[in-house]
Design an enzyme around this catalytic site. Sequence first.
Site, PDB file in Angstrom:
ATOM      1  N   ASP A 267       0.273  -5.727  12.426  1.00 52.42           N
ATOM      2  CA  ASP A 267      -1.070  -6.174  12.815  1.00 52.42           C
ATOM      3  C   ASP A 267      -1.041  -7.666  13.105  1.00 52.42           C
ATOM      4  O   ASP A 267      -0.179  -8.386  12.633  1.00 52.42           O
ATOM      5  CB  ASP A 267      -2.060  -5.895  11.674  1.00 52.42           C
ATOM      6  CG  ASP A 267      -2.312  -4.402  11.506  1.00 52.42           C
ATOM      7  OD1 ASP A 267      -2.249  -3.684  12.516  1.00 52.42           O
ATOM      8  OD2 ASP A 267      -2.546  -3.966  10.361  1.00 52.42           O
ATOM      9  N   TYR A 406      -0.104   3.580   8.490  1.00 52.26           N
ATOM     10  CA  TYR A 406      -1.038   2.448   8.510  1.00 52.26           C
ATOM     11  C   TYR A 406      -1.345   2.097   7.064  1.00 52.26           C
ATOM     12  O   TYR A 406      -2.071   2.832   6.385  1.00 52.26           O
ATOM     13  CB  TYR A 406      -2.311   2.827   9.252  1.00 52.26           C
ATOM     14  CG  TYR A 406      -2.107   3.072  10.724  1.00 52.26           C
ATOM     15  CD1 TYR A 406      -2.116   2.009  11.631  1.00 52.26           C
ATOM     16  CD2 TYR A 406      -1.908   4.359  11.221  1.00 52.26           C
ATOM     17  CE1 TYR A 406      -1.944   2.230  12.989  1.00 52.26           C
ATOM     18  CE2 TYR A 406      -1.732   4.588  12.577  1.00 52.26           C
ATOM     19  CZ  TYR A 406      -1.751   3.515  13.450  1.00 52.26           C
ATOM     20  OH  TYR A 406      -1.576   3.737  14.789  1.00 52.26           O
TER      21      TYR A 406
END
Length: 444
Positions: A267, A406
């Site tokens: 990210d 994730y």
Amino acid sequence: MDVLEKAFELLSKHALCEHCLGRQFAQLGYSMENNVRGSALKVSLTLQANDIANQKSAEGIKRLKVLATKGFSREAQETLKHLKKRITKKEMPGNCFLCESRFELVEGLTQKALKVLEDYEYSTYLVGIELPVKVEEREDEFKAAFNIGYGESIKHEFGRLLGKALGERTGKEVDYLAPDVVVVVNPFLEKIRLQVNPLFVAGRYRKIVRDIPQSKWFCSDCHGKGCEKCGGTGKLYPESVEELASKPLLEATLGEKSAFHAAGREDIDARMLGTGRPFVIEVSKPKKRFVDLKQVEALINAAAVGKVEVSDLRFTTKDMVRRLKKGEGAQKEYLLLAEFENELSDEDLHMLEEKLSNITVKQQTPLRVLHRRSDLIREKYIYKVKVKKVSLKRALMEIRCQGGLYVKELVSGDEGRTVPNVSDLLKNRAKTLKLDVLNVIMDG
Ligand SMILES: [Zn+2]
Ligand SMILES: [Zn+2]
């Protein structure tokens, strides 16, 4: 088949240069070019015709005339002159029926190709030949009509001759599978086109600050054109790992543009630490290939100091890009700082380590990436989770898992879309404050 009679049969129907006559017998005899075959056939036929002329003049002269005209044979022409026979200009054909006498251009085309290649560095090359459809069709029909079993194709001969000539002049190697450059020659249009294949450079990057995206992030309003929202830059973030790593390489190679391939991505707000994430930069149409990658590496690291570091730059092949994409699923190690709504107990920490190690997580595509990824449930494995309390409501979590998990959603639960998850296991809502990738483990 009588080779000589077959050759004469071809010549009596069509004008053929030495290359095109010899090519019809290309698989007979070794270690000679087609023009040598063609020339030998024409000389032999001239001797034979001369012998026939000595016995019964008319038939021999007729054969000599075929050789002198449709065979373009200087020897037959001289023999006729010697026998006091003339051929008129009108009897001479213009060009070879099959190649339109384009084999005479091989030397000129070689020179042209060398000129085009001058601007590029390369170690391997390949010659490609483009022919008008009618030329190839004409040869196919010709071979069928005369039942030619030994021939080579005109395309193949052009390619072989030009390839050989270029190799002799440049000292470079032919590579059929992955040449640095492909010289595409059209002998009929006398055109040369250079196809410069990309250069691939592999390495690893560390991202030591947050808020730099991995790839160039275009402005959502103007999509790169530049507008008020992005201050005319066309980008949402002023720099990216991609740009920081690619620019010095693109400048060193004088390439047209570059593409950045990596084994997964972190990210924007996550750092990439440890030994770094494997990547490959693909440079299109590089003029320079023999660049000093140690020097490029130093330039990148100097320009990106304090933000991004690259290491282990080396030349690689397209195949590495495929392996990187597959490697997205390789193991990853994360370090994550989580904040909880309520205070944490020691039992909580134990429970998390136990319930989250060696398990499979079912994860529906997170809400925050739904706009760019299809809505699926993926199963990802977690090898190990270690938790350390750092304050009443905060803990550090070390997570080793299958790539593609994730981890922020593993903590938050993402409204029940990730099962199990930290928030639900502890009945204590948690969120990620900071995230670092510690390691990307590639096998092979
Ligand atoms: Zn020809
Ligand atoms: Zn914009």
